[in-house]
Design a protein around this motif. Structure first.
Motif, PDB file in Angstrom:
ATOM      1  N   THR A 664       0.842  -1.185   0.000  1.00  0.00           N
ATOM      2  CA  THR A 664       0.000   0.000   0.000  1.00  0.00           C
ATOM      3  C   THR A 664       0.881   1.241   0.000  1.00  0.00           C
ATOM      4  O   THR A 664       1.974   1.229   0.591  1.00  0.00           O
ATOM      5  CB  THR A 664      -0.934   0.029   1.225  1.00  0.00           C
ATOM      6  N   ASP A 666      -0.489   4.182   0.963  1.00  0.00           N
ATOM      7  CA  ASP A 666      -1.341   5.122   1.687  1.00  0.00           C
ATOM      8  C   ASP A 666      -0.509   6.125   2.487  1.00  0.00           C
ATOM      9  O   ASP A 666      -0.813   7.322   2.509  1.00  0.00           O
ATOM     10  CB  ASP A 666      -2.284   4.351   2.621  1.00  0.00           C
ATOM     11  N   THR A 743     -13.825   7.294   0.363  1.00  0.00           N
ATOM     12  CA  THR A 743     -13.400   5.902   0.189  1.00  0.00           C
ATOM     13  C   THR A 743     -14.098   4.936   1.143  1.00  0.00           C
ATOM     14  O   THR A 743     -13.785   3.743   1.150  1.00  0.00           O
ATOM     15  CB  THR A 743     -11.879   5.784   0.411  1.00  0.00           C
ATOM     16  N   ASP A 747     -13.937  -0.759  -1.950  1.00  0.00           N
ATOM     17  CA  ASP A 747     -13.131  -1.923  -1.601  1.00  0.00           C
ATOM     18  C   ASP A 747     -11.707  -1.448  -1.318  1.00  0.00           C
ATOM     19  O   ASP A 747     -11.100  -0.775  -2.169  1.00  0.00           O
ATOM     20  CB  ASP A 747     -13.155  -2.927  -2.759  1.00  0.00           C
ATOM     21  N   PRO A 748     -11.120  -1.785  -0.161  1.00  0.00           N
ATOM     22  CA  PRO A 748      -9.764  -1.311   0.176  1.00  0.00           C
ATOM     23  C   PRO A 748      -8.727  -1.683  -0.879  1.00  0.00           C
ATOM     24  O   PRO A 748      -7.826  -0.895  -1.170  1.00  0.00           O
ATOM     25  CB  PRO A 748      -9.462  -2.007   1.511  1.00  0.00           C
ATOM     26  N   GLU A 749      -8.849  -2.884  -1.476  1.00  0.00           N
ATOM     27  CA  GLU A 749      -7.877  -3.298  -2.504  1.00  0.00           C
ATOM     28  C   GLU A 749      -7.966  -2.393  -3.721  1.00  0.00           C
ATOM     29  O   GLU A 749      -6.952  -2.043  -4.329  1.00  0.00           O
ATOM     30  CB  GLU A 749      -8.116  -4.756  -2.897  1.00  0.00           C
ATOM     31  N   TRP A 751      -8.954   0.705  -3.756  1.00  0.00           N
ATOM     32  CA  TRP A 751      -8.408   2.017  -3.421  1.00  0.00           C
ATOM     33  C   TRP A 751      -6.877   2.001  -3.423  1.00  0.00           C
ATOM     34  O   TRP A 751      -6.223   2.934  -3.890  1.00  0.00           O
ATOM     35  CB  TRP A 751      -8.944   2.463  -2.062  1.00  0.00           C
ATOM     36  N   LYS A 752      -6.275   0.921  -2.913  1.00  0.00           N
ATOM     37  CA  LYS A 752      -4.814   0.798  -2.937  1.00  0.00           C
ATOM     38  C   LYS A 752      -4.300   0.859  -4.366  1.00  0.00           C
ATOM     39  O   LYS A 752      -3.298   1.517  -4.663  1.00  0.00           O
ATOM     40  CB  LYS A 752      -4.380  -0.530  -2.301  1.00  0.00           C
ATOM     41  N   GLU A 755      -4.547   4.457  -5.773  1.00  0.00           N
ATOM     42  CA  GLU A 755      -3.468   5.326  -5.277  1.00  0.00           C
ATOM     43  C   GLU A 755      -2.142   5.007  -5.967  1.00  0.00           C
ATOM     44  O   GLU A 755      -1.419   5.918  -6.391  1.00  0.00           O
ATOM     45  CB  GLU A 755      -3.318   5.146  -3.763  1.00  0.00           C
TER      46      GLU A 755
END
Length: 912
Positions: A664, A666, A743, A747-749, A751-752, A755
């Motif tokens: 990630t 982030d 966000t 889905d966190p994946e 968003w990763k 980015e």
């Protein structure tokens, strides 16, 4: 004087160093009986044994004698070739990261197997760099037999192979390839978006064959990847139509900064028009899928609103020509970057030329200095020893020949002019050819080769003309240049790496004459017949005096002359060399027409008369030394400037690598957002100022534009305890909360991946712009010398400031895109594809692009930085036939197209 006496008694430092290696050579020889006693399986198993020793703490130096003895025995069994002791010395020198200078015919290709095998044992890879694709293929197959017998894998990198094939080749223990292919793969790898797409491994050990040619001659020009070169004419035109429908109230103009920003109403209006034109992905202009459209929209706005015809530019002959704002003069050939010029062309309705911009570049100096250990081999390096050490920290070691050199180097002959000189050369060649002595003629250019060919035709001398273009066919011709009465004209660089054997080369004759004969007794008998013929012919050539090497003029570098001379007198064979010079030669013009030397030549020489003198030869050598020193200074300056960019290149490439490897990014994005907020507040609210001095309205506009935030700053200012730190913290909290809200449902994946994708694209875009800016700066920085300033120091300062500015722009860009984006995705987005690009590397001798790239076949030519020289193109269509479909196997992709169009084959009938 005393130095000469000491050298006579004790030998030179080079002699003493070579002698000190005799102990190791003796250790290697001591292992030979034990190796000869091993079975083939036992000999092959030595590799496993050595790797075990390395794992248990032994060093490469510890196992060197036994490993070299193993390779020597493998060479005998597989190739029928046993390494001489002097070749063992060469192998030790290569292993130590030095340059082995070995005469032509001393078996440098075989020497490399020693250091390659030893350094491949740890499994971290060895690169063998050759001057052309033919030699890379030949050596990987020829010497690969030894490596494979000993259990090592071998790969080869040549043009027109895919990424997976390249990955496999680099994963091998030993990889052969050309300097261009290795360098371009490095640049391509650092344009990839996933680690798995990259082809190269971390660098370990490299051996450069013909090291003087690659690290000095070809290092004059950098490797360049340009792009994207796809035609976006339609996109420019369609966006231009949209922009022309906007009214003045739809945007705000900052004439001072020459920038333009859409209002909220203008943004909505543009979104609807772009939707109607089918140019918008989704409904939001600032979705990350629309990054390119936003870029073109901004440039079209600037072109239509800010840039005025007949003020900033004029339209002349259906082309947009920039007008210098200070002088009012037209700037032919100059173009605005970043798509602005194309936007103005769309505005004016003229032909839109595709964008062309440097995406990546590197000099050979900085590429090869990345190898932890680098060595090289060549026949001629001593004259450039100081440069090799200064730039690459490599010592040059001259290895003695296995058999003493018998060649006679005659004094130069001087003539009044080129016509007299070439007439004398043609007569001299005819005399030698008539008595059966083979002649190799070295010229400095293809044009001179063609001119001499005309003279030989008049003399009735049968001959071959080479021009260093068709490497494989040229190798066949050069290999047979030692046959009875053979006359071969070659540019000085042609056929390097191919051994000229007197009487002819058996291997090449078998390939040329017996290729259709199947295996069997008949073929064996035919081979034996050829062997007998070659031996008889060799005896006749030796009786005629061996190979006669004739130079048509002196090169500006003594090293190139020595390369040519070194073709004759291999392995103790007799030979002869002589150079023919005239006042018209490029090097002699350095003296100028009014010198004593020129007046003496003109007054005292009759037409066609020659003069030879040790004094004149010495004068020429002195001139060559001066030119060499000057060229070295030029190359050193190129490296000094590229070193500045190289430091920045390393930072960017390391950042890209870290981003690709990270699960990630982030934390990187959060830091960028914090630094962006910090920068915006610092600009609007400078330290040690009162609130009434702050630029609050400007801060509001910037917060809206960059962060999509609309805080009530006026209310904040009424608070007693407000200060820049408080404003900064509140804005930071607001920005973080805005992103968190955006966000929350994603889905966190996904968003990763978003980015990471935006971060890489922004990094690449701004790095590309930075390269263009540095290139422009490099062109004008020398003018600072008029102000008594050192240009290189000024360049370093400016480049550092530009790099800092680029990092700020990247932070703002990433923050802005993420702040304005609207995401409704379910599947993680795919990382962007690599753009199409053109690879170029200009040959310093011909000005031609010799990159042999695999990408430019369908992309067209790019604007060259160094105009190629005009050269006579050989007409080869008669030999190839009329069907273009059959030309591919016979024509180099970088050669002129046989159709006579004047374009390269890869850009004409060979287009992919």
């Amino acid at each position: 004087m005393f130095g000469g006496i000491a050298k006579a008694i004790f030998g030179s430092s080079n002699d003493r160093y070579v002698k000190s290696l005799d102990k190791i050579v003796a250790q290697i020889a001591a292992f030979e009986p034990a190796m000869q006693a091993l079975s083939e399986d036992e000999l092959s198993a030595q590799t496993v044994k050595f790797r075990g020793m390395l794992e248990n703490g032994s060093t490469l130096d510890d196992i060197l004698p036994e490993a070299f003895a193993t390779v020597r025995e493998a060479g005998v069994r597989v190739l029928g070739m046993r390494h001489f002791d002097v070749q063992m010395v060469g192998g030790i020198v290569l292993h130590r990261g030095e340059i082995a200078e070995m005469r032509t015919g001393e078996g440098k290709t075989l020497v490399a197997t020693l250091a390659c095998y030893l350094n491949a044992l740890p499994g971290t890879g060895v690169h063998v760099v050759t001057v052309n694709d033919y030699l890379a293929r030949r050596d990987s197959e020829w010497m690969g037999q030894v490596y494979r017998f000993l259990g090592l894998s071998v790969g080869v990198i040549v043009p027109n192979i895919g990424d997976q094939a390249r990955r496999d080749a680099y994963a091998a223990d030993i990889t052969y390839g050309t300097n261009n292919e290795f360098g371009f793969d490095y640049l391509r790898d650092n344009m990839k978006y996933e680690r798995g797409q990259m082809v190269q491994r971390p660098f370990n050990f490299g051996i450069v064959d013909e090291v003087d040619s690659i690290l000095i001659d070809e290092a004059r020009t950098p490797l360049i990847i340009s792009g994207p070169t796809d035609d976006k004419s339609d996109l420019y035109k369609r966006v231009d139509v949209v922009v022309k429908q906007l009214a003045a109230e739809d945007y705000e103009v900052d004439e001072k900064q020459k920038s333009i920003i859409l209002t909220e109403d203008g943004t909505e209006k543009v979104e609807r028009m772009l939707e109607a034109a089918d140019l918008l992905e989704g409904s939001n202009l600032y979705d990350y899928e629309n990054t390119q459209v936003v870029h073109h929209l901004n440039q079209a706005l600037r072109a239509n609103v800010i840039f005025k015809r007949d003020t900033d530019y004029i339209v002349k002959d259906e082309k947009v020509v920039i007008i210098d704002e200070f002088t009012g003069r037209m700037m032919d050939g100059r173009r605005w970057s970043d798509g602005l010029h194309q936007a103005v062309e769309a505005k004016e309705g003229v032909n839109i030329e595709p964008e062309n911009q440097t995406l990546a570049s590197i000099t050979f100096q900085n590429y090869f200095r990345m190898y932890p250990k680098l060595s090289g081999m060549t026949g001629t390096a001593a004259t450039e020893a100081s440069e090799f050490y200064d730039i690459y920290k490599m010592n040059v070691v001259s290895i003695p020949t296995n058999v003493g050199v018998q060649r006679i180097d005659e004094e130069d002959e001087f003539y009044k002019n080129t016509i007299d000189k070439f007439g004398a050369i043609a007569k001299g060649i005819r005399e030698k050819a008539d008595k059966g002595q083979p002649v190799l003629v070295g010229t400095v250019s293809i044009e001179k080769s063609e001119l001499l060919s005309e003279f030989l035709v008049k003399e009735g001398v049968k001959h071959e003309v080479l021009n260093a273009r068709f490497h494989e066919s040229e190798a066949h011709i050069v290999a047979q240049a030692g046959r009875m009465g053979a006359v071969t004209i070659a540019t000085n660089m042609a056929g390097r790496g191919t051994d000229i054997q007197l009487g002819g080369n058996l291997e090449f004759r078998i390939g040329d004459e017996l290729s259709d004969l199947p295996e069997g007794p008949e073929r064996v008998a035919a081979i034996e017949r050829l062997r007998v013929e070659i031996e008889a012919e060799k005896a006749a050539v030796l009786a005629a005096g061996g190979l006669f090497v004739l130079g048509t003029e002196r090169h500006e570098s003594r090293r190139i002359d020595n390369q040519l001379r070194g073709r004759s007198g291999r392995q103790g064979d007799p030979g002869l060399s002589r150079f023919y010079l005239s006042l018209d030669d490029d090097l002699l013009r350095i003296f100028g027409p009014d010198t004593l030397f020129a007046r003496m030549m003109n007054k005292n020489l009759e037409d066609g008369e020659a003069i030879g003198s040790k004094w004149l030869s010495k004068a020429i050598e002195t001139a060559q030394k001066k030119v060499e020193a000057r060229n070295y200074d030029i190359r050193k300056q190129v490296v000094e400037y590229d070193d500045v960019m190289n430091d920045q290149r390393k930072v960017i490439y390391e950042q890209r690598s870290d981003i690709m490897d990270a699960d990630t990014v982030d934390d990187v994005v959060v830091d960028m957002r914090a630094e962006t907020v910090n920068g915006l507040v610092a600009d609007a609210c400078p330290p040690d100022t009162y609130p009434e001095q702050w630029h609050i309205e400007e801060l509001k506009q910037r917060l809206s534009d960059v962060l999509d935030l609309h805080p009530d700053l006026d209310a904040w200012l009424k608070e007693e305890a407000v200060d820049p730190e408080v404003i900064e913290q509140r804005l930071q909290d607001m920005a973080d909360a805005s992103i968190a809200d955006k966000t929350a449902d994603l889905d966190p994946e996904s968003w990763k991946q978003v980015e990471k994708s935006i971060l890489l694209q922004s990094l690449d875009h701004h790095w590309k712009e930075h390269l263009a800016t540095l290139d422009a700066l490099r062109q004008v920085i020398h003018l600072r010398a008029y102000a008594q300033k050192t240009p290189i120091n000024e360049y370093k300062q400016e480049a550092f400031a530009l790099f800092e500015r680029m990092l700020t722009l990247i932070r703002e860009d990433v923050t802005k895109i993420l702040a304005h984006a609207r995401f409704t995705m379910e599947e993680p987005p795919e990382l962007p594809q690599m753009p199409d690009f053109v690879t170029t590397h200009y040959d310093p001798l011909t000005g031609e692009d010799n990159s042999a790239d695999i990408d430019s076949g369908s992309l067209g030519l790019i604007n060259t930085r160094i105009p190629p020289l005009q050269m006579i193109q050989p007409d080869i269509s008669a030999e190839l036939g009329d069907d273009p479909e059959t030309w591919g196997a016979q024509v180099s992709r970088n050669a002129a197209c046989p159709c006579g169009s004047g374009r390269k084959y890869k850009h004409c009938h060979g287009a992919l």
